[in-house]
Enzyme design. Sequence first.
Site, PDB file in Angstrom:
ATOM      1  N   LEU A 135       0.862  -1.182   0.000  1.00  0.00           N
ATOM      2  CA  LEU A 135       0.000   0.000   0.000  1.00  0.00           C
ATOM      3  C   LEU A 135       0.893   1.225   0.000  1.00  0.00           C
ATOM      4  O   LEU A 135       1.972   1.210   0.604  1.00  0.00           O
ATOM      5  CB  LEU A 135      -0.897   0.025   1.241  1.00  0.00           C
ATOM      6  CG  LEU A 135      -2.000  -1.036   1.356  1.00  0.00           C
ATOM      7  CD1 LEU A 135      -2.733  -0.884   2.678  1.00  0.00           C
ATOM      8  CD2 LEU A 135      -2.979  -0.957   0.189  1.00  0.00           C
ATOM      9  N   ASP A 136       0.434   2.288  -0.653  1.00  0.00           N
ATOM     10  CA  ASP A 136       1.173   3.553  -0.600  1.00  0.00           C
ATOM     11  C   ASP A 136       1.345   3.966   0.860  1.00  0.00           C
ATOM     12  O   ASP A 136       0.498   3.655   1.702  1.00  0.00           O
ATOM     13  CB  ASP A 136       0.399   4.668  -1.322  1.00  0.00           C
ATOM     14  CG  ASP A 136       0.148   4.349  -2.785  1.00  0.00           C
ATOM     15  OD1 ASP A 136       0.866   3.507  -3.340  1.00  0.00           O
ATOM     16  OD2 ASP A 136      -0.782   4.953  -3.358  1.00  0.00           O
ATOM     17  N   LYS A 137       2.398   4.716   1.117  1.00  0.00           N
ATOM     18  CA  LYS A 137       2.693   5.139   2.498  1.00  0.00           C
ATOM     19  C   LYS A 137       1.491   5.823   3.158  1.00  0.00           C
ATOM     20  O   LYS A 137       1.180   5.582   4.317  1.00  0.00           O
ATOM     21  CB  LYS A 137       3.904   6.073   2.500  1.00  0.00           C
ATOM     22  CG  LYS A 137       4.351   6.474   3.897  1.00  0.00           C
ATOM     23  CD  LYS A 137       5.623   7.300   3.884  1.00  0.00           C
ATOM     24  CE  LYS A 137       6.029   7.654   5.299  1.00  0.00           C
ATOM     25  NZ  LYS A 137       7.269   8.451   5.345  1.00  0.00           N
TER      26      LYS A 137
END
Length: 284
Positions: A135-137
């Site tokens: 997942l994106d940060k």
Amino acid sequence: MDNMMTSFPYKTKHDKVTIEELLRNDWQAGKKTVHQMRMDKAVTDSAGEPLDWRTPLEIGTDLIFHFKDAASSYKQDETITVPILFEDEHIIAALKPSNMATHPDDADGGGTFMNAIMAHVSKNSGTYAEHVHRLDKGTEGIVLVAKHPIAKALFDRMIEERSITRIYHAEVDGRVKRMRGTLQYPIGRDRHHPTRRRVSPNGQDAITRFKIIERFEESTLIEASLESGRTHQIRVHFSHIGHPVKGDTLYGGSETEDGTYRLVAKTVKFVHPFTGEQTDIEIS
């Protein structure tokens, strides 16, 4: 860690299956993995005695699969914990908070979701943990982690074949008119920005399906599912149609008080490749 070893128990589900058939046909483990495991006498009975790979086994036979050199390079970080939502011998599903990276950029890095997972696995004498997807940060939500190499290979293939359903909730700016729809725009890198992506005719195919959950005065809560897992896919697609994710300033979203953006990986569903059971993992 020398005395630690990654292993998992398994009870055969079919009659007259051999270990060779189980690994090659049922699980489609790679040739290299199968060869190494045969050389290591890596499949034993419950008493630890190596078994013959060509003998047909009765249904319900207890096996233990051992992986001698399976160890992940992530450092343990006991200072951070992440909520574990589901765990068995094969996988962990855990909640990654927003503003935490899924994994470090290099082997010495810490402070990430995978460092916390490695600390959790090590407490139970495990040495192996590899994320199945990222997942994106800035995105909060469920991440699946494999606990042994065969689980990693199987879940990687399930991601490729799109047999794992991932559902997101996003609050986007503005009032989206359509109740449901499909966004099909190829996504590529933005040449003018090191991390940003953009809709580009030369990009990779990307399909996002969505439906509206609720409309507010200045924003819309949507549920979205991905048919492809491109970097920043939901963020790019909704920005492209003029409804960027709220708080996602990289893609033109309005600012939020806490500086985070409103995107959550809420549900993961799949048929468990080892148990055959429908497995639904959800955060409220």
